[in-house]
Scaffold this motif. Structure first.
Motif, short mmCIF file in Angstrom:
data_model
loop_
_atom_site.label_atom_id
_atom_site.label_comp_id
_atom_site.label_asym_id
_atom_site.label_seq_id
_atom_site.Cartn_x
_atom_site.Cartn_y
_atom_site.Cartn_z
N ASP A 63 -4.57 -8.21 6.55
CA ASP A 63 -5.27 -9.36 7.11
C ASP A 63 -4.37 -9.92 8.19
OD1 ASP A 63 -6.44 -11.81 7.74
OD2 ASP A 63 -7.12 -12.16 5.70
N ASN A 64 -4.66 -9.54 9.42
CA ASN A 64 -3.81 -9.95 10.53
C ASN A 64 -3.82 -11.46 10.76
OD1 ASN A 64 -3.01 -7.31 11.04
ND2 ASN A 64 -4.58 -6.97 12.60
N ALA A 65 -4.95 -12.09 10.49
CA ALA A 65 -5.05 -13.53 10.66
C ALA A 65 -4.11 -14.27 9.73
CB ALA A 65 -6.48 -13.99 10.46
N LYS A 66 -3.88 -13.69 8.55
CA LYS A 66 -3.01 -14.31 7.56
C LYS A 66 -1.62 -13.69 7.53
CE LYS A 66 -6.78 -15.64 4.46
NZ LYS A 66 -7.34 -15.52 3.09
N ASN A 67 -1.40 -12.71 8.39
CA ASN A 67 -0.12 -11.99 8.42
C ASN A 67 0.23 -11.44 7.04
OD1 ASN A 67 0.44 -12.44 11.21
ND2 ASN A 67 1.15 -14.51 10.72
N MET A 68 -0.73 -10.76 6.44
CA MET A 68 -0.57 -10.25 5.09
C MET A 68 -0.94 -8.77 5.02
SD MET A 68 0.39 -12.81 3.04
CE MET A 68 -0.13 -12.33 1.40
N VAL A 69 -0.29 -8.07 4.13
CA VAL A 69 -0.67 -6.72 3.79
C VAL A 69 -0.66 -6.61 2.27
CG1 VAL A 69 1.70 -5.84 4.00
CG2 VAL A 69 -0.25 -4.26 4.16
N TYR A 70 -1.60 -5.85 1.73
CA TYR A 70 -1.77 -5.76 0.29
C TYR A 70 -1.77 -4.31 -0.16
CZ TYR A 70 -3.70 -10.39 1.32
OH TYR A 70 -3.89 -11.67 1.77
N LEU A 71 -1.44 -4.13 -1.41
CA LEU A 71 -1.54 -2.83 -2.04
C LEU A 71 -2.18 -3.01 -3.40
CD1 LEU A 71 -0.85 0.21 -1.72
CD2 LEU A 71 1.20 -0.25 -3.07
N GLN A 72 -3.42 -2.58 -3.51
CA GLN A 72 -4.12 -2.61 -4.78
C GLN A 72 -3.82 -1.32 -5.52
OE1 GLN A 72 -6.10 -5.10 -6.25
NE2 GLN A 72 -5.95 -3.72 -8.02
N MET A 73 -3.23 -1.44 -6.69
CA MET A 73 -2.82 -0.28 -7.46
C MET A 73 -3.65 -0.21 -8.74
SD MET A 73 1.32 -0.44 -6.96
CE MET A 73 1.46 -1.96 -7.91
N ASN A 74 -4.40 0.84 -8.87
CA ASN A 74 -5.22 1.06 -10.06
C ASN A 74 -4.77 2.33 -10.77
OD1 ASN A 74 -6.85 -1.18 -9.36
ND2 ASN A 74 -8.16 0.12 -8.08
N SER A 75 -5.19 2.45 -12.01
CA SER A 75 -4.86 3.63 -12.82
C SER A 75 -3.38 3.95 -12.77
CB SER A 75 -5.69 4.83 -12.35
OG SER A 75 -7.07 4.57 -12.44
N LEU A 76 -2.58 2.95 -12.99
CA LEU A 76 -1.13 3.12 -12.85
C LEU A 76 -0.57 4.08 -13.89
CD1 LEU A 76 -0.26 -0.55 -12.01
CD2 LEU A 76 0.40 1.42 -10.63
N LYS A 77 0.40 4.84 -13.44
CA LYS A 77 1.07 5.82 -14.28
C LYS A 77 2.53 5.45 -14.46
CE LYS A 77 -1.85 9.49 -12.33
NZ LYS A 77 -1.84 10.80 -11.61
N LEU A 78 3.15 6.04 -15.46
CA LEU A 78 4.55 5.77 -15.72
C LEU A 78 5.41 6.07 -14.50
CD1 LEU A 78 5.00 7.18 -19.34
CD2 LEU A 78 4.67 4.81 -18.65
N GLU A 79 5.07 7.14 -13.80
CA GLU A 79 5.85 7.55 -12.65
C GLU A 79 5.69 6.64 -11.44
OE1 GLU A 79 2.55 10.79 -13.11
OE2 GLU A 79 3.69 9.41 -14.39
N ASP A 80 4.77 5.68 -11.53
CA ASP A 80 4.63 4.70 -10.46
C ASP A 80 5.69 3.60 -10.56
OD1 ASP A 80 2.33 5.85 -9.21
OD2 ASP A 80 1.06 4.97 -10.77
N THR A 81 6.41 3.58 -11.65
CA THR A 81 7.46 2.58 -11.82
C THR A 81 8.49 2.71 -10.71
OG1 THR A 81 7.21 2.48 -14.22
CG2 THR A 81 9.32 1.78 -13.31
N SER A 82 8.72 1.63 -10.02
CA SER A 82 9.67 1.64 -8.92
C SER A 82 9.79 0.25 -8.32
CB SER A 82 9.23 2.62 -7.83
OG SER A 82 10.21 2.73 -6.80
N VAL A 83 10.72 0.11 -7.43
CA VAL A 83 10.78 -1.06 -6.58
C VAL A 83 9.94 -0.75 -5.35
CG1 VAL A 83 12.22 -2.60 -5.21
CG2 VAL A 83 13.06 -1.73 -7.39
N TYR A 84 8.99 -1.60 -5.05
CA TYR A 84 8.11 -1.39 -3.92
C TYR A 84 8.51 -2.29 -2.77
CZ TYR A 84 4.98 1.50 -6.67
OH TYR A 84 4.44 2.52 -7.41
#
Length: 115
Positions: free
Chosen positions: A72-93
């Protein structure tokens, strides 16, 4: 100069969902490609998803059909919607903003996927 601050990390069970947010202190427009990276097994940052100023997304194969990046450029925001998370997704993002040769990084937010 752009400052990025991530939020939304936390503990989630496998199969669960989480939405990460990144707020930019400076103006983020079409000159910037925004993205999310995470710490890999060898401590390098690996690409998770990027989105261009025109809205074209790109995903790592490991997260395709599970994660969705948006901005959302107007709000200077970026998002990451994460679904069906797996154990291997564990990390610092980490949130990233790229403009030509300049790259800006947030300090990261921890996502822990555990049962």
């Amino acid at each position: 100069q752009v400052q990025l601050v991530e939020s939304g990390g936390g503990l989630v069970q496998p199969g669960g969902s989480l939405r990460l947010s990144c707020a930019a202190s400076g103006t983020v427009n079409g000159m910037y490609t925004l993205g999310w990276y995470r710490q890999g097994p060898t401590n390098q940052r690996e690409l998770v998803a990027t989105i261009t100023g025109s809205g074209s997304p790109n995903y790592a194969d490991s997260v395709k059909d599970r994660f969705t990046i948006s901005r959302d450029n107007a709000k200077n925001m970026v998002y990451l919607q994460m679904n069906s998370l797996k154990l291997e997704d564990t990390s610092v993002y980490y949130c990233n903003a790229q403009r030509a040769a300049r790259a800006y990084w947030g300090k990261g937010t921890l996502v822990t996927v555990s049962s």
